[in-house]
Design an enzyme around this catalytic site. Sequence first.
Site, PDB file in Angstrom:
ATOM      1  N   ASN A  11       0.815  -1.119   0.153  1.00 14.40           N
ATOM      2  CA  ASN A  11      -0.064  -0.132  -0.053  1.00 14.40           C
ATOM      3  C   ASN A  11       0.802   1.092  -0.268  1.00 14.40           C
ATOM      4  OD1 ASN A  11      -1.777   2.105   0.554  1.00 14.40           O
ATOM      5  ND2 ASN A  11      -2.438   1.502   2.560  1.00 14.40           N
ATOM      6  N   TRP A  12       0.898   1.908  -1.274  1.00 21.56           N
ATOM      7  CA  TRP A  12       1.898   2.903  -1.210  1.00 21.56           C
ATOM      8  C   TRP A  12       1.284   4.051  -0.658  1.00 21.56           C
ATOM      9  CZ3 TRP A  12       3.495   2.645  -7.026  1.00 21.56           C
ATOM     10  CH2 TRP A  12       4.327   1.367  -7.177  1.00 21.56           C
ATOM     11  N   LYS A  13       0.299   4.255  -0.169  1.00 18.00           N
ATOM     12  CA  LYS A  13      -0.499   5.371   0.458  1.00 18.00           C
ATOM     13  C   LYS A  13      -0.459   6.812  -0.445  1.00 18.00           C
ATOM     14  CE  LYS A  13      -0.029   3.298   4.985  1.00 18.00           C
ATOM     15  NZ  LYS A  13       0.033   3.183   6.351  1.00 18.00           N
ATOM     16  N   HIS A  99      -9.479   1.050   5.114  1.00 21.56           N
ATOM     17  CA  HIS A  99      -8.171   1.308   5.706  1.00 21.56           C
ATOM     18  C   HIS A  99      -8.281   2.132   6.767  1.00 21.56           C
ATOM     19  CE1 HIS A  99      -4.019   2.495   6.162  1.00 21.56           C
ATOM     20  NE2 HIS A  99      -3.490   1.258   5.625  1.00 21.56           N
ATOM     21  N   GLU A 101      -6.507   4.831   7.801  1.00 17.72           N
ATOM     22  CA  GLU A 101      -6.436   6.094   7.675  1.00 17.72           C
ATOM     23  C   GLU A 101      -7.781   6.516   7.120  1.00 17.72           C
ATOM     24  OE1 GLU A 101      -2.786   5.357   5.451  1.00 17.72           O
ATOM     25  OE2 GLU A 101      -2.124   4.591   7.521  1.00 17.72           O
ATOM     26  N   GLU A 171      -5.058  -4.791  10.821  1.00 18.11           N
ATOM     27  CA  GLU A 171      -3.813  -3.655  11.000  1.00 18.11           C
ATOM     28  C   GLU A 171      -4.190  -2.907  12.222  1.00 18.11           C
ATOM     29  OE1 GLU A 171      -2.225  -2.551   6.921  1.00 18.11           O
ATOM     30  OE2 GLU A 171      -3.999  -1.495   6.868  1.00 18.11           O
ATOM     31  N   GLY A 177       2.872   2.502  10.732  1.00 16.55           N
ATOM     32  CA  GLY A 177       3.869   3.713  10.636  1.00 16.55           C
ATOM     33  C   GLY A 177       4.512   3.961  11.846  1.00 16.55           C
ATOM     34  N   SER A 217       3.802  -1.879  10.371  1.00 20.78           N
ATOM     35  CA  SER A 217       5.310  -1.963  10.657  1.00 20.78           C
ATOM     36  C   SER A 217       5.860  -3.352  10.232  1.00 20.78           C
ATOM     37  CB  SER A 217       5.747  -1.679  12.011  1.00 20.78           C
ATOM     38  OG  SER A 217       5.282  -0.210  12.241  1.00 20.78           O
ATOM     39  N   GLY A 238       2.909  -1.058   4.146  1.00 16.58           N
ATOM     40  CA  GLY A 238       3.037   0.360   4.076  1.00 16.58           C
ATOM     41  C   GLY A 238       4.538   0.866   3.542  1.00 16.58           C
ATOM     42  N   GLY A 239       5.165   1.430   4.673  1.00 13.33           N
ATOM     43  CA  GLY A 239       6.376   2.145   4.316  1.00 13.33           C
ATOM     44  C   GLY A 239       7.432   1.147   3.730  1.00 13.33           C
TER      45      GLY A 239
END
Length: 259
Positions: A11-13, A99, A101, A171, A177, A217, A238-239
């Site tokens: 997930n590149w957000k 998600h 966010e 999640e 993150g 993470s 994510g990251g």
Amino acid sequence: MTERKPFVGGNWKMNTNRTTSADLTRQVVDALNTVHGVETAVFPPFPYLLAVRTILRDRGSAVKLGAQDCYHKPDGAFTGEVSLDMLKDCGVQMVLCGHSERRHVIGETDELINTKTRAVIDAGLTAVLCIGETLDQRESGHTDPVNQRQLRAGLAEISGDAMANVIIAYEPVWAIGTGKTATPEDAQGVHAKLRKLLAQMYNNEVADRTRIVYGGSVKASNAEELFRCPDIDGGLIGGAALKAPEFAGICKAAVKQPK
Ligand code: 13P
């Protein structure tokens, strides 16, 4: 018992630009070229979907294309929204729903998330339904009720057959993150309870074949211990998905752990 193929999504957000999204796609494709036994996907920002799709298709890659969100209405006066037909037109095969966010920053409700999840399935795509508790909810002992409520609400009016097109992503919000990963024991405990709930809501067969992946993470260095757990069927990243070698390392860690 059904064998569940591991799934790892990147997930590149709201990251990358026109150049870096294309570069990252090419690097991911190259890094995953020889990796089999895991279903993989990237979820770029909307403006880059078409370019990423072109690279994936031109290179004959098995990496799937996902979108980070959608709107459930087919067309009309919904300024700023993106329909499922538009996403399909861009080659999208899966869509993230709910998600954290979108729940906690944008304010999406369980009801809206369910509506979107049903729309994704009705469009013939795979829905990745994301759930997870916040730190406050965890510290006040509400982890299980929150996840149960989000799972039940997110899957309302979705049949057992339709569950073939659903992946659940657990999640925990406090792990996203932050560099704080749930321990394999904690994550496995939640996943096992979610699978038990799926058995109650549907039946053992649906519970057995539905993939429940972990997000928060995940890195190449901790992926294997998480994916080794019997009820963790891969990850939503994510990251670490923004670095091709790291993402490939995570995907490889999932291969070794068929369930
Ligand atoms: P991080 O891997 O950056 O913690 O993000 C997880 C996530 O939200 C994936 O959807």
